[in-house]
Design a protein around this motif. Structure first.
Motif, PDB file in Angstrom:
ATOM      1  N   GLY A 630      -6.310  -7.554  -5.398  1.00 40.81           N
ATOM      2  CA  GLY A 630      -5.272  -8.543  -5.674  1.00 40.81           C
ATOM      3  C   GLY A 630      -5.256  -9.631  -4.626  1.00 40.81           C
ATOM      4  O   GLY A 630      -5.580 -10.781  -4.898  1.00 40.81           O
ATOM      5  N   SER A 631      -4.872  -9.268  -3.430  1.00 39.30           N
ATOM      6  CA  SER A 631      -4.876 -10.204  -2.296  1.00 39.30           C
ATOM      7  C   SER A 631      -5.672  -9.566  -1.172  1.00 39.30           C
ATOM      8  O   SER A 631      -5.239  -8.574  -0.574  1.00 39.30           O
ATOM      9  N   ILE A 632      -6.822 -10.117  -0.893  1.00 39.78           N
ATOM     10  CA  ILE A 632      -7.653  -9.570   0.175  1.00 39.78           C
ATOM     11  C   ILE A 632      -7.005  -9.786   1.531  1.00 39.78           C
ATOM     12  O   ILE A 632      -7.205  -9.003   2.464  1.00 39.78           O
ATOM     13  N   VAL A 633      -6.181 -10.840   1.632  1.00 34.21           N
ATOM     14  CA  VAL A 633      -5.466 -11.091   2.897  1.00 34.21           C
ATOM     15  C   VAL A 633      -4.462  -9.983   3.160  1.00 34.21           C
ATOM     16  O   VAL A 633      -4.361  -9.451   4.277  1.00 34.21           O
ATOM     17  N   ALA A 634      -3.712  -9.589   2.107  1.00 37.71           N
ATOM     18  CA  ALA A 634      -2.746  -8.502   2.271  1.00 37.71           C
ATOM     19  C   ALA A 634      -3.453  -7.198   2.614  1.00 37.71           C
ATOM     20  O   ALA A 634      -2.955  -6.407   3.440  1.00 37.71           O
ATOM     21  N   PHE A 635      -4.607  -6.938   1.998  1.00 37.17           N
ATOM     22  CA  PHE A 635      -5.355  -5.717   2.284  1.00 37.17           C
ATOM     23  C   PHE A 635      -5.753  -5.641   3.747  1.00 37.17           C
ATOM     24  O   PHE A 635      -5.549  -4.613   4.418  1.00 37.17           O
ATOM     25  N   TYR A 636      -6.268  -6.742   4.276  1.00 33.60           N
ATOM     26  CA  TYR A 636      -6.688  -6.718   5.685  1.00 33.60           C
ATOM     27  C   TYR A 636      -5.493  -6.790   6.630  1.00 33.60           C
ATOM     28  O   TYR A 636      -5.588  -6.380   7.794  1.00 33.60           O
ATOM     29  N   CYS A 637      -4.357  -7.293   6.150  1.00 34.01           N
ATOM     30  CA  CYS A 637      -3.145  -7.234   6.983  1.00 34.01           C
ATOM     31  C   CYS A 637      -2.690  -5.794   7.178  1.00 34.01           C
ATOM     32  O   CYS A 637      -2.288  -5.385   8.283  1.00 34.01           O
ATOM     33  N   VAL A 638      -2.749  -5.007   6.106  1.00 32.98           N
ATOM     34  CA  VAL A 638      -2.392  -3.584   6.208  1.00 32.98           C
ATOM     35  C   VAL A 638      -3.348  -2.863   7.147  1.00 32.98           C
ATOM     36  O   VAL A 638      -2.920  -2.100   8.029  1.00 32.98           O
ATOM     37  N   LEU A 639      -4.652  -3.107   6.981  1.00 30.40           N
ATOM     38  CA  LEU A 639      -5.622  -2.480   7.885  1.00 30.40           C
ATOM     39  C   LEU A 639      -5.442  -2.982   9.310  1.00 30.40           C
ATOM     40  O   LEU A 639      -5.548  -2.212  10.284  1.00 30.40           O
ATOM     41  N   GLY A 640      -5.171  -4.274   9.445  1.00 27.51           N
ATOM     42  CA  GLY A 640      -4.973  -4.832  10.787  1.00 27.51           C
ATOM     43  C   GLY A 640      -3.763  -4.249  11.489  1.00 27.51           C
ATOM     44  O   GLY A 640      -3.787  -4.011  12.711  1.00 27.51           O
ATOM     45  N   TYR A 641      -2.704  -4.005  10.732  1.00 25.59           N
ATOM     46  CA  TYR A 641      -1.505  -3.414  11.329  1.00 25.59           C
ATOM     47  C   TYR A 641      -1.795  -1.994  11.815  1.00 25.59           C
ATOM     48  O   TYR A 641      -1.344  -1.576  12.900  1.00 25.59           O
ATOM     49  N   LEU A 642      -2.581  -1.241  11.017  1.00 27.21           N
ATOM     50  CA  LEU A 642      -2.961   0.103  11.459  1.00 27.21           C
ATOM     51  C   LEU A 642      -3.822   0.033  12.713  1.00 27.21           C
ATOM     52  O   LEU A 642      -3.682   0.855  13.642  1.00 27.21           O
ATOM     53  N   GLY A 643      -4.701  -0.938  12.762  1.00 26.57           N
ATOM     54  CA  GLY A 643      -5.503  -1.109  13.969  1.00 26.57           C
ATOM     55  C   GLY A 643      -4.660  -1.482  15.163  1.00 26.57           C
ATOM     56  O   GLY A 643      -4.928  -1.042  16.302  1.00 26.57           O
ATOM     57  N   PHE A 644      -3.617  -2.302  14.925  1.00 32.71           N
ATOM     58  CA  PHE A 644      -2.707  -2.673  16.017  1.00 32.71           C
ATOM     59  C   PHE A 644      -1.993  -1.450  16.576  1.00 32.71           C
ATOM     60  O   PHE A 644      -1.918  -1.247  17.799  1.00 32.71           O
ATOM     61  N   LEU A 645      -1.468  -0.576  15.688  1.00 30.73           N
ATOM     62  CA  LEU A 645      -0.803   0.646  16.136  1.00 30.73           C
ATOM     63  C   LEU A 645      -1.770   1.546  16.889  1.00 30.73           C
ATOM     64  O   LEU A 645      -1.418   2.140  17.932  1.00 30.73           O
ATOM     65  N   ALA A 646      -2.990   1.669  16.367  1.00 33.50           N
ATOM     66  CA  ALA A 646      -3.977   2.507  17.045  1.00 33.50           C
ATOM     67  C   ALA A 646      -4.331   1.941  18.410  1.00 33.50           C
ATOM     68  O   ALA A 646      -4.498   2.685  19.391  1.00 33.50           O
ATOM     69  N   GLY A 647      -4.440   0.631  18.492  1.00 30.42           N
ATOM     70  CA  GLY A 647      -4.772   0.018  19.779  1.00 30.42           C
ATOM     71  C   GLY A 647      -3.681   0.210  20.817  1.00 30.42           C
ATOM     72  O   GLY A 647      -3.961   0.529  21.997  1.00 30.42           O
ATOM     73  N   ILE A 648      -2.406   0.032  20.439  1.00 26.76           N
ATOM     74  CA  ILE A 648      -1.285   0.247  21.366  1.00 26.76           C
ATOM     75  C   ILE A 648      -1.245   1.704  21.830  1.00 26.76           C
ATOM     76  O   ILE A 648      -1.081   1.996  23.024  1.00 26.76           O
ATOM     77  N   SER A 649      -1.447   2.612  20.857  1.00 24.71           N
ATOM     78  CA  SER A 649      -1.436   4.033  21.210  1.00 24.71           C
ATOM     79  C   SER A 649      -2.564   4.351  22.187  1.00 24.71           C
ATOM     80  O   SER A 649      -2.400   5.134  23.138  1.00 24.71           O
ATOM     81  N   PHE A 650      -3.732   3.765  21.933  1.00 24.68           N
ATOM     82  CA  PHE A 650      -4.870   4.017  22.816  1.00 24.68           C
ATOM     83  C   PHE A 650      -4.600   3.503  24.224  1.00 24.68           C
ATOM     84  O   PHE A 650      -4.887   4.198  25.220  1.00 24.68           O
ATOM     85  N   ILE A 651      -4.040   2.320  24.347  1.00 24.97           N
ATOM     86  CA  ILE A 651      -3.783   1.741  25.670  1.00 24.97           C
ATOM     87  C   ILE A 651      -2.758   2.575  26.446  1.00 24.97           C
ATOM     88  O   ILE A 651      -2.957   2.936  27.617  1.00 24.97           O
TER      89      ILE A 651
END
Length: 740
Positions: A630-651
């Motif tokens: 549907g919206s590839i931007v929304a799809f990568y926003c969801v993945l990007g948000y998960l990556g953001f949470l993973a990155g904060i947790s890792f740091i």
């Protein structure tokens, strides 16, 4: 020729121009059977005085023009019709590669042009056009004959059109002996009647087909010929010879005359013919003129048949009045046939197609094997009995073939060879997605979007529908892996519930551990939604369930990491973090982070939600049923948000990895986040390079790998201590420093 015309007008031999010396009735019209060239010359004189000139032999198409030649009438079709018949014969047998031989007179050259254009319009080609003349010297004619003979032998064409329009031209074909050449079909035209048998040289081939005007017998005409006294008829040497021929014992009894002299002047008897030459055409011609005269006279006198002097005076201007009635003449002849002139000034006369069969005894038979009637309805104008045709044994295929290139079978298309006629081509296979269903197709036809060519590319078949199903091996393997990890996850959750009061479970925030394990179970379960036939519901659940479940899991990990850091900071003297110790911080972190992902998913669903999509172009011959994001931007926003949470947790976990506590999980969280990030970074590149169901499989593997990484890195060490090292699962180990 001019002298003969003057004699006709003056009705006396050695007549004077513009004088009528005879005492007979008024000249009404001229009936002639001369060659077309001579007939046209006569018209120049007859036309001056508006005399109707009726020809039963001229096939000159130019003379059919009523504007230029208003006083000329033909009782035979023009060459346009016989040319059309020849073209239909070529088309019927699929002969597209031909040669043409013809005299160099104007009418023949006109016929050659008509043949060439007709052959081209029907997809055929002419390899050569060779003309000759009978008016040259013998040496020039012999040279031309040798040239044409060599040309025919070296040519690749198997069909030759030998056109001619006068009897004298037939000799050139006998001289060329083209009928003796094996493997060649000769199509010709004959304007006179062939005898049923005729002596010929041995060695001629059964390869000749001829178009000739239909000939029929007039009832009682044989009796008239047999009984009439020739003394009452005009006579000269040729006419006398013709009558004497009828006395020959070889003539049939129906026309054989009883003569005192049993002498003949010709070896080939005209009495052997079936229809006595041009008698059928002459009969129609005479009766056309008779009916026109009758209609004209009756229009002046009604039904009166008086022979008073008034009738002859009215007939003085016959030529001027007769044309109107000739054009409108319409009657039935003695055979019951409709006789009339059409809008082009032609009579509705058909052609017979004759097969010349050369017998071993040195004679030929002329058998009618087909017909062409240009006045019949479409589809009924051309008939041929190909089983009745006798071909020579030299032909490798029956009927014989004449093509510059072999036919392109279905599944192929023609590509014209550079610098050669359109009949010379190569055959190439139809490109992907296209077919050809007939032979010799110029272009291939595209299949519908939901179909694909078969292996031969001569038919379209439905495309194979492809999606990642539970029945195929890959789907089964991914399902078993998901259920296996789900079972492991459930076992670990059961262990934690069973040992909920032990030190290690309590020290690692029991509530967050339960929430993390439950969210991981949801992650394993949501991977199953990616398998099976995509529909509207599953396409929406796939990404939203995956995004929200993972956001809860990563939020729980982040909350765990924050609690670990705060717990050690709160032990310092005067720390203000003690009042924040408790479940409020962890619950708030999980709730806030999860709700943010939920809002992103809801915005995605309301703006451009995922939907089932039939991808017909991604893979050859298949229809991929997949979920369009549907919206590839929304799809990568969801993945990007998960990556953001993973990155904060890792740091955060990386900074807290060296805090002094045996049960400190910061080290395990650090490693789990490292595994998580590595999996999803690899997923992006792999996801973009795959298509169809393998793209779905890659995403499922990424979900399973990252979920298993979190499960193994965070909970396996704890289960090891709970199950295998129970002595370590005590409070004294919880507060023991690393250096103890």
């Amino acid at each position: 020729m001019i002298r003969a015309t003057i004699d006709i007008f003056s009705r006396k031999n050695n007549g004077l121009p513009n004088y009528s010396c005879g005492t007979s009735g008024t000249l009404a019209a001229i009936i002639e059977g001369l060659p077309a060239e001579i007939s046209a010359q006569l018209y120049k004189t007859f036309g001056i005085y508006h005399y109707p000139q009726i020809s039963y032999s001229s096939q000159n198409p130019l003379m059919s023009d009523r504007v230029q030649f208003p006083y000329f009438y033909q009782t035979v079709p023009s060459i346009l019709h016989v040319c059309t018949g020849i073209i239909k014969l070529l088309k019927y047998f699929g002969w597209t590669w031909v040669g043409i031989i013809a005299p160099d007179d104007d009418i023949s050259l006109r016929a050659v042009q008509i043949l060439k254009e007709g052959i081209k319009q029907n997809g055929g080609c002419t390899e050569f056009i060779e003309t000759f003349s009978n008016t040259h010297s013998n040496s020039m004619i012999l040279g031309k004959i040798r040239k044409i003979y060599k040309l025919l032998h070296s040519s690749s064409v198997n069909v030759i059109i030998a056109y001619h329009n006068t009897e004298s031209n037939w000799d050139i074909y006998d001289d060329l002996r083209i009928r003796k050449m094996p493997g060649k079909v000769i199509i010709t035209t004959i304007n006179w009647e062939l005898p049923p048998t005729y002596p010929v040289d041995l060695g001629l081939k059964n390869n000749t087909m001829a178009f000739t005007l239909v000939k029929k017998n007039i009832p009682s005409f044989s009796k008239f010929v047999r009984e009439v006294d020739p003394l009452w008829l005009p006579s000269d040497f040729l006419i006398e010879s013709w009558w004497n021929d009828l006395c020959d014992s070889r003539c049939s009894k129906s026309i054989r005359r009883s003569c005192k002299k049993n002498k003949t002047f010709y070896i080939d008897l005209h009495c052997e013919t079936k229809h006595l030459g041009s008698s059928y055409r002459i009969y129609n011609t005479v009766y056309i003129l008779a009916h026109a005269l009758h209609d004209m006279l009756m229009s002046s006198f009604g039904n009166s048949t008086t022979r008073s002097g008034d009738l002859w005076r009215i007939s003085d201007d016959l030529p001027w009045k007769l044309h109107r009635y000739l054009k409108k003449v319409h009657f039935k002849n003695i055979l019951g046939e409709e006789i009339f002139y059409d809008e082009n000034g032609d009579l509705p006369i058909a052609y017979d197609i004759i097969n010349m069969v050369f017998l071993p005894n040195g004679t030929w038979n002329s058998d009618i094997v087909g017909s062409y009637n240009p006045y019949a309805p479409p589809g009924q104008d051309f008939t041929i009995n190909k089983e009745a045709i006798m071909w020579e044994s030299a032909f490798t295929k029956i009927p014989p073939q004449s093509k510059c290139s072999q036919s392109c079978l279905p599944g192929f298309r023609k590509v014209i060879r550079k610098g050669l006629p359109i009949c010379c081509y190569d055959c190439i296979s139809c490109p992907n997605g296209e077919i050809s269903t007939q032979t010799d197709m110029d272009v291939c036809v595209k299949c519908p979007e939901d179909q694909w060519p078969n292996e031969k590319r001569d038919a379209c078949i439905p495309k194979v529908i492809v999606f990642l199903s539970f029945e195929e091996p890959l789907g089964k393997a991914l399902t078993l892996i998901s259920l296996f990890f789900l079972l492991i996850n459930a076992v670990i959750l059961g262990i934690f519930i069973n040992y909920r009061d032990t030190s290690i479970v309590r020290a690692n925030n029991r509530g967050l551990s339960y929430l993390l394990l439950i969210s991981l179970m949801l992650c394993f379960l949501c991977s199953l939604v990616f398998i099976g036939h995509p529909d509207k519901v599953t396409c929406i659940l796939r990404q939203t369930a995956f995004g929200i479940s993972f956001s809860i899991a990563l939020s729980s990990v982040l909350a765990k990491t924050i609690i670990v850091v705060m717990a050690f900071q709160a032990t310092k003297p005067g720390s203000k973090l003690r009042k924040w110790m408790g479940s409020r911080v962890s619950n708030s972190t999980v709730l806030f982070c999860s709700l943010l992902q939920t809002f992103l998913c809801l915005a995605w669903l309301f703006t451009a939600p995922p939907f089932p999509y039939l991808n017909m172009h991604s893979e050859i011959g298949t229809i991929l049923i997949e979920c369009n994001e549907g919206s590839i931007v929304a799809f990568y926003c969801v993945l990007g948000y998960l990556g953001f949470l993973a990155g904060i947790s890792f740091i955060v976990a990386f900074l807290a990895r060296n805090l002094p506590d045996r049960f400190n999980e910061a080290k395990y969280i650090t490693f789990s986040m490292l595994v998580f990030c590595s999996v999803w970074i690899s997923f992006i590149s792999t996801y973009l390079s795959t298509k169809g169901k393998y793209m779905v499989a890659v995403e499922i593997l990424a979900i399973l790998a990252s979920s298993a990484g979190l499960l193994g890195c965070i909970f396996f060490p704890k289960c090891y201590i709970i199950l295998l090292k129970p002595d370590w699962n005590k409070r004294k180990y919880l507060t023991k420093k690393r250096n103890d």
